[in-house]
Design a protein around this motif. Structure first.
Motif, PDB file in Angstrom:
ATOM      1  N   THR A 170     -23.723 -86.167  55.787  1.00  0.00           N
ATOM      2  CA  THR A 170     -22.576 -86.749  54.818  1.00  0.00           C
ATOM      3  C   THR A 170     -21.059 -86.333  54.883  1.00  0.00           C
ATOM      4  O   THR A 170     -20.203 -86.917  54.997  1.00  0.00           O
ATOM      5  CB  THR A 170     -23.034 -86.366  53.250  1.00  0.00           C
ATOM      6  N   GLY A 171     -21.086 -85.042  55.264  1.00  0.00           N
ATOM      7  CA  GLY A 171     -19.726 -84.275  55.565  1.00  0.00           C
ATOM      8  C   GLY A 171     -19.168 -84.882  56.925  1.00  0.00           C
ATOM      9  O   GLY A 171     -18.142 -85.234  56.741  1.00  0.00           O
ATOM     10  N   VAL A 172     -20.012 -84.950  57.891  1.00  0.00           N
ATOM     11  CA  VAL A 172     -19.403 -85.236  59.154  1.00  0.00           C
ATOM     12  C   VAL A 172     -19.124 -86.821  59.185  1.00  0.00           C
ATOM     13  O   VAL A 172     -18.223 -87.399  59.655  1.00  0.00           O
ATOM     14  CB  VAL A 172     -20.294 -84.951  60.357  1.00  0.00           C
ATOM     15  N   GLY A 173     -19.951 -87.562  58.208  1.00  0.00           N
ATOM     16  CA  GLY A 173     -19.644 -88.807  57.816  1.00  0.00           C
ATOM     17  C   GLY A 173     -18.364 -89.114  57.344  1.00  0.00           C
ATOM     18  O   GLY A 173     -17.445 -90.215  57.741  1.00  0.00           O
ATOM     19  N   GLY A 174     -18.100 -88.258  56.377  1.00  0.00           N
ATOM     20  CA  GLY A 174     -16.515 -88.066  55.868  1.00  0.00           C
ATOM     21  C   GLY A 174     -15.424 -87.993  56.802  1.00  0.00           C
ATOM     22  O   GLY A 174     -14.248 -88.653  57.098  1.00  0.00           O
ATOM     23  N   SER A 175     -15.549 -87.192  57.906  1.00  0.00           N
ATOM     24  CA  SER A 175     -14.897 -86.781  59.080  1.00  0.00           C
ATOM     25  C   SER A 175     -14.686 -87.996  59.723  1.00  0.00           C
ATOM     26  O   SER A 175     -13.358 -88.459  60.161  1.00  0.00           O
ATOM     27  CB  SER A 175     -15.299 -85.641  59.808  1.00  0.00           C
ATOM     28  N   PHE A 176     -15.768 -88.782  60.145  1.00  0.00           N
ATOM     29  CA  PHE A 176     -15.799 -89.996  60.713  1.00  0.00           C
ATOM     30  C   PHE A 176     -14.694 -91.049  60.204  1.00  0.00           C
ATOM     31  O   PHE A 176     -13.755 -91.859  60.751  1.00  0.00           O
ATOM     32  CB  PHE A 176     -17.056 -90.408  60.963  1.00  0.00           C
ATOM     33  N   GLY A 177     -14.886 -90.910  58.683  1.00  0.00           N
ATOM     34  CA  GLY A 177     -14.040 -92.128  57.966  1.00  0.00           C
ATOM     35  C   GLY A 177     -12.660 -91.785  57.896  1.00  0.00           C
ATOM     36  O   GLY A 177     -11.843 -92.638  58.032  1.00  0.00           O
ATOM     37  N   THR A 178     -12.288 -90.355  57.849  1.00  0.00           N
ATOM     38  CA  THR A 178     -11.052 -89.974  57.798  1.00  0.00           C
ATOM     39  C   THR A 178     -10.299 -90.128  59.178  1.00  0.00           C
ATOM     40  O   THR A 178      -9.216 -90.570  59.186  1.00  0.00           O
ATOM     41  CB  THR A 178     -10.992 -88.440  57.339  1.00  0.00           C
ATOM     42  N   MET A 179     -11.200 -90.034  60.205  1.00  0.00           N
ATOM     43  CA  MET A 179     -10.697 -90.386  61.697  1.00  0.00           C
ATOM     44  C   MET A 179     -10.160 -91.705  61.896  1.00  0.00           C
ATOM     45  O   MET A 179      -9.173 -92.213  62.227  1.00  0.00           O
ATOM     46  CB  MET A 179     -11.636 -89.835  62.703  1.00  0.00           C
ATOM     47  N   ILE A 180     -11.055 -92.858  61.189  1.00  0.00           N
ATOM     48  CA  ILE A 180     -10.612 -94.067  61.220  1.00  0.00           C
ATOM     49  C   ILE A 180      -9.661 -94.372  60.173  1.00  0.00           C
ATOM     50  O   ILE A 180      -8.476 -94.860  60.822  1.00  0.00           O
ATOM     51  CB  ILE A 180     -11.788 -94.981  60.490  1.00  0.00           C
ATOM     52  N   LYS A 181      -9.430 -93.837  59.127  1.00  0.00           N
ATOM     53  CA  LYS A 181      -8.274 -93.934  58.382  1.00  0.00           C
ATOM     54  C   LYS A 181      -7.110 -93.758  59.054  1.00  0.00           C
ATOM     55  O   LYS A 181      -5.978 -94.226  58.908  1.00  0.00           O
ATOM     56  CB  LYS A 181      -8.608 -93.312  56.846  1.00  0.00           C
ATOM     57  N   ASN A 182      -6.819 -92.418  59.668  1.00  0.00           N
ATOM     58  CA  ASN A 182      -5.762 -91.911  60.204  1.00  0.00           C
ATOM     59  C   ASN A 182      -5.619 -92.457  61.491  1.00  0.00           C
ATOM     60  O   ASN A 182      -4.382 -92.266  62.202  1.00  0.00           O
ATOM     61  CB  ASN A 182      -6.077 -90.189  60.534  1.00  0.00           C
ATOM     62  N   SER A 183      -6.522 -93.250  62.137  1.00  0.00           N
ATOM     63  CA  SER A 183      -5.875 -93.976  63.469  1.00  0.00           C
ATOM     64  C   SER A 183      -5.077 -95.214  63.329  1.00  0.00           C
ATOM     65  O   SER A 183      -4.627 -95.634  64.221  1.00  0.00           O
ATOM     66  CB  SER A 183      -7.416 -94.632  63.958  1.00  0.00           C
ATOM     67  N   GLY A 184      -4.849 -95.391  61.941  1.00  0.00           N
ATOM     68  CA  GLY A 184      -3.909 -96.647  61.627  1.00  0.00           C
ATOM     69  C   GLY A 184      -4.619 -97.970  61.391  1.00  0.00           C
ATOM     70  O   GLY A 184      -3.827 -99.022  61.345  1.00  0.00           O
ATOM     71  N   ILE A 185      -5.829 -97.977  61.369  1.00  0.00           N
ATOM     72  CA  ILE A 185      -6.595 -99.277  61.069  1.00  0.00           C
ATOM     73  C   ILE A 185      -6.222 -99.863  59.743  1.00  0.00           C
ATOM     74  O   ILE A 185      -6.342-101.050  59.538  1.00  0.00           O
ATOM     75  CB  ILE A 185      -7.961 -99.003  61.035  1.00  0.00           C
ATOM     76  N   ALA A 186      -5.767 -99.037  58.540  1.00  0.00           N
ATOM     77  CA  ALA A 186      -5.387 -99.661  57.308  1.00  0.00           C
ATOM     78  C   ALA A 186      -4.453-100.265  57.509  1.00  0.00           C
ATOM     79  O   ALA A 186      -4.021-101.588  56.759  1.00  0.00           O
ATOM     80  CB  ALA A 186      -5.505 -98.381  56.573  1.00  0.00           C
TER      81      ALA A 186
END
Length: 448
Positions: free
Chosen positions: A308-324
């Motif tokens: 769960t924790g590293v899933g949060g890391s993956f989600g934050t990485m996607i968010k910070n990549s500029g996808i939003a």
């Protein structure tokens, strides 16, 4: 290109877990690092994304998962799960054995992992099937699908909690629990119907076994069981506290007492109190129970916490990549507005579940992927976010087959052939997933 990078990152995770048998924790971490490096993020931001993503998820739901798992272990080892099963059997009656097993699974799997629940209740399933003279495969599917429904939809099971945390619905956990109960009922019902209409035609070695399973002896073999009140209290008490706290917050009650009830309704406090009310279930207060049983709960929770924790890391990485920012420029709300958006988490979740086998990993990864989309399509608030969690759970149901450990628990304890198990268990989980999605869409049209 950024979407291609993220798609490759997800593919890396699936291949690492499904083909190379790498633990989901390491697979998710590798996928997150790939997205960070391939998208050209600064090194400092990559490290920050991993740390903050992991930490934020642990802050919101880490202790909730731990406390819920400890409660499950206590209920399992103290015989409370058996007592709950015995009460349901007494109410439903011996003439509807499949229905009894489905309801038993539905209740037991709220705090107890579905794999463990099936193993715990296996001897009861065998004894009841012999007494009622019904097909063993039918009883197995009824129990398995009842367990599966709440395992993927109703907190405090770790999967739904993790999904809620990733999309920001952890502050509405009372609503997620309530809607989870509602949505899980049709999911369990379709599993029950499949067990009596299809699985009854499947023959397994247990049907021709000469081994006797005396129902009364099996129940007696459980030893001294707790009272009905003691058995159900550790589940019902924290859920009621969370629900009460949610209602008081929703109605904006003021005053010191209202704030105290909101405090008690915080999921961390409510589940901690759930452990407290579970303590009378312990046969004795010594190192074996207070250290051993609690330690077992911590061991069971550890892999879920890490994934769960590293899933949060993956989600934050996607968010910070500029996808939003890219999604915001797409006017996605014009295409996937309202109820149609629920198809996205369902399809992604079902693809990931089918590919790599773990419902929890599917819930964690899919919720991380769709989290940046939710603000863009205007999905916020308790009920819409809770329904997104249900769509995620629907995807995580479809389907259970040979790469899922639960599939093998059901087949091995029943002696069912793999081809028959595909017809019985795999098809049942597919129908459960589709039914859950349809139910979620209907609730969206009514409530949102």
């Amino acid at each position: 290109m950024l979407f291609l990078i993220i798609a490759i990152g997800v593919l890396i995770i699936v291949l690492a877990t499904a083909k190379f048998k790498i633990h989901p924790f390491m697979s998710l971490l590798i996928g997150a690092l790939f997205v960070g490096f391939a998208s050209g993020m600064p090194f400092e931001l990559i490290v920050e994304s991993i740390n903050t993503g992991f930490g934020s998820v642990m802050t919101s739901i880490g202790l909730v998962i731990v406390f819920g798992t400890i409660i499950g272990v206590i209920l399992e080892k103290a015989g409370a799960a058996y007592r709950m099963a015995e009460v349901v059997l007494r109410i439903v009656g011996p003439k509807r054995p499949q229905l009894a097993m489905s309801i038993i699974g539905f209740i037991v799997s709220i705090p107890v992992f579905c794999d463990s629940g099936f193993i715990i209740l296996n001897s009861l399933r065998q004894a009841l099937a012999k007494r009622a003279k019904v097909a063993m495969a039918s009883m197995s599917v009824a129990l398995a699908t009842g367990l599966y429904a709440t395992h993927t939809l109703v907190p405090p099971t770790p999967g739904p909690i993790a999904a809620a945390g990733n999309i920001g619905a952890d502050v509405y956990l009372g609503t997620v629990i309530l809607i989870g109960f509602i949505v899980a009922i049709p999911a369990a019902a379709v599993g029950y119907l499949w067990s009596v209409k299809v699985a009854t035609k499947i023959e397994v070695p247990e049907d021709n076994s000469s081994e006797e399973f005396d129902y009364d002896k099996v129940v007696a073999s459980f030893g001294k069981m707790p009272s009905t009140f003691q058995a159900f209290l550790p589940i019902i008490f924290p859920i009621l506290l969370i629900a009460l706290g949610s209602v008081i917050s929703l109605l904006n009650f003021e005053g010191g007492f209202a704030q105290f009830l909101i405090f008690l309704g915080n999921p961390v406090i409510a589940l901690l109190l759930g452990i407290v009310v579970a303590l009378p279930l312990l046969p004795k207060l010594d190192e074996e129970t207070l250290t051993g049983w609690v330690g077992k709960g911590l061991l069971d929770a550890a892999p879920i916490l890490l994934i769960t924790g590293v899933g949060g890391s993956f989600g934050t990485m996607i968010k910070n990549s500029g996808i939003a920012d890219i999604i915001q420029g797409w006017n996605i709300s014009d295409v996937f507005t309202g109820v149609l958006f629920l198809l996205i988490p369902f399809i992604i979740g079902a693809a990931l579940k089918t590919a790599q086998g773990s419902s929890t990993t599917s819930l964690v990864l899919t919720s991380s992927l769709i989290a940046p989309m939710l603000p863009v399509v205007g999905i916020e608030g308790a009920v819409p976010l809770a329904l997104v969690v249900m769509a995620l759970g629907a995807g995580a149901m479809a389907v259970s087959h040979v790469n899922d450990s639960y599939f093998w628990v059901v087949t091995q304890f029943t002696g069912m052939q793999v081809t028959d198990a595909y017809k019985a268990q795999t098809m049942a989980t597919l129908l459960q997933g589709i039914t859950t999605l349809i139910t979620t869409m209907i609730l969206w049209l009514i409530l949102v």
